[in-house]
Design an enzyme around this catalytic site. Sequence first.
Site, PDB file in Angstrom:
ATOM      1  N   ASP A  60       0.715  -1.368   0.048  1.00 29.96           N
ATOM      2  CA  ASP A  60      -0.029   0.183   0.043  1.00 29.96           C
ATOM      3  C   ASP A  60       0.806   1.299  -0.083  1.00 29.96           C
ATOM      4  O   ASP A  60       0.358   2.350  -0.334  1.00 29.96           O
ATOM      5  CB  ASP A  60      -0.873   0.026   1.089  1.00 29.96           C
ATOM      6  CG  ASP A  60      -1.976  -1.041   1.013  1.00 29.96           C
ATOM      7  OD1 ASP A  60      -2.267  -1.317  -0.204  1.00 29.96           O
ATOM      8  OD2 ASP A  60      -2.686  -1.351   1.884  1.00 29.96           O
ATOM      9  N   ASP A  87      -0.468   2.720  10.312  1.00 35.81           N
ATOM     10  CA  ASP A  87      -1.704   2.148  10.057  1.00 35.81           C
ATOM     11  C   ASP A  87      -1.819   0.920  10.967  1.00 35.81           C
ATOM     12  O   ASP A  87      -0.739  -0.023  10.977  1.00 35.81           O
ATOM     13  CB  ASP A  87      -2.160   1.760   8.791  1.00 35.81           C
ATOM     14  CG  ASP A  87      -2.644   2.885   7.796  1.00 35.81           C
ATOM     15  OD1 ASP A  87      -2.681   3.876   8.408  1.00 35.81           O
ATOM     16  OD2 ASP A  87      -3.195   2.561   6.700  1.00 35.81           O
ATOM     17  N   ARG A 129      -7.315  12.319   9.876  1.00 34.87           N
ATOM     18  CA  ARG A 129      -6.741  10.879  10.588  1.00 34.87           C
ATOM     19  C   ARG A 129      -5.713  10.848  11.626  1.00 34.87           C
ATOM     20  O   ARG A 129      -4.658  10.254  11.246  1.00 34.87           O
ATOM     21  CB  ARG A 129      -6.675   9.886   9.725  1.00 34.87           C
ATOM     22  CG  ARG A 129      -7.875   9.505   8.767  1.00 34.87           C
ATOM     23  CD  ARG A 129      -7.462   8.237   7.622  1.00 34.87           C
ATOM     24  NE  ARG A 129      -8.599   7.910   6.906  1.00 34.87           N
ATOM     25  CZ  ARG A 129      -8.847   6.759   5.978  1.00 34.87           C
ATOM     26  NH1 ARG A 129      -7.605   6.062   5.747  1.00 34.87           N
ATOM     27  NH2 ARG A 129      -9.868   6.662   5.511  1.00 34.87           N
TER      28      ARG A 129
END
Length: 445
Positions: A242, A270, A322
């Site tokens: 990713d 993450d 975030r």
Amino acid sequence: MIFFVPPSHVLAGTMREGTGNAYSDAFIEERAVNATKAAREAYNPHPHLAVLNFNKQILQDQDDDDEDDYNSTRRMLNGGRSRSRRRSSSKCMATNPIDRCWRCNKNWAQNRQALGECARGFGEHTTGGFGGEIYVVTDESDDDMLNPKKGTLRWGVIQEKPLWIIFERSMIITLQQELIMNNDKTIDGRGVSVHIAHGAGITVQFVHNVIIHGIRIHHIVSKEGGMIRDSLDHYGLRTVSDGDGISIFGASKVWVDHVSLDHCTDGLIDAIMASTAVTISNCKFNHHNDVMLLGASNSFHGDEIMQVTIAFNRFGKGLVQRMPACRWGFFHVVNNDYNKWEMYAIGGSMNPTIISQGNRFRAPDNVHAKEVTHRDHFHHKVWKHWRWRTVNDLFLNGAFFVASGDHSDIAQDLKRHMVQAKDGSAVGLLTRYAGVLRCTPHRPC
């Protein structure tokens, strides 16, 4: 008690979706099973007690500071000004309880593994490579994914035994594919300047007990995948990565401390797929859109087990959203510094418990982005029951936090124990040394 304890069926066999493996062989299946077992053991059924314990540590640290200041003042009043000045010039510069655990020791370089006793919060039992051998990275290359050379970082992280990984000199490591870590490892960049940059990032998947400390991670890009070794006895076909700086996937007991991150293709950090017992502390985040995602998706119930402490970090220049975005689990966001996000600071979905405590929120000048919180596109009738609480936060430049849910139980616990983290006005001091430190042997770091 208001805190949800996931049933056993949530903890078992739920972490095998989207692993990045082109196929799951017996080795990957066994790792997933072991990771589920480790997560179950690491999960704290009383997360409010972890919050209270963390707060006590912060207050005790402040009491120690106050005593030092009092004794210093007495020496000055008694004519000891020169001695006091000499003392202050060499005074330990640690300003929070995690740093106080190790930074004041001038012999830290001879006793690096003392850091393995310093994790706090939900990741407090993370020891990394504590007790293992010291492995020195001497070669910054990353040319062979199947048979990495001894001396490279990749060779160190795939070993089956505990290792404390350090670096011979300053170096820039460009990873050709994601760096897949094994259990019981510490990456320790203190004393030199180590960059993971312009290539793939670090993957902590289906493993436990990992410390990442004192490195810079930036300009991470997606890689095409291929055959990559993840242990001495196994390699497998990986799909496209990713582009996360650090990807925590189905892992437990993970501590990320004093890491500086910016400019990654996907997230800076993450943590997803039933990861738990995680602490992210003393880090510096800059120049990114989706900073930190905690929870895989709105449909993955396995993340109900997720428990994360986010403490003493600086969310700085050029960040959009975030910080973090949370799904399903329990999150203690304490004594962080937020400076002018572009959309929002803390977001989430699927009924996460979020305790925002003693943070400093400085809103952007944009009048449409003053709110700290964001709940995706859920209707108020849904999110009004989510337990999002603000405790002693400091709001500047019009920032505001929209609380929700019933927090009466934890409020009573905090009052009964008379314990609070430092309020938002102390954040500047507590986060003063966030990011990579410049450590010199034979001197306090």
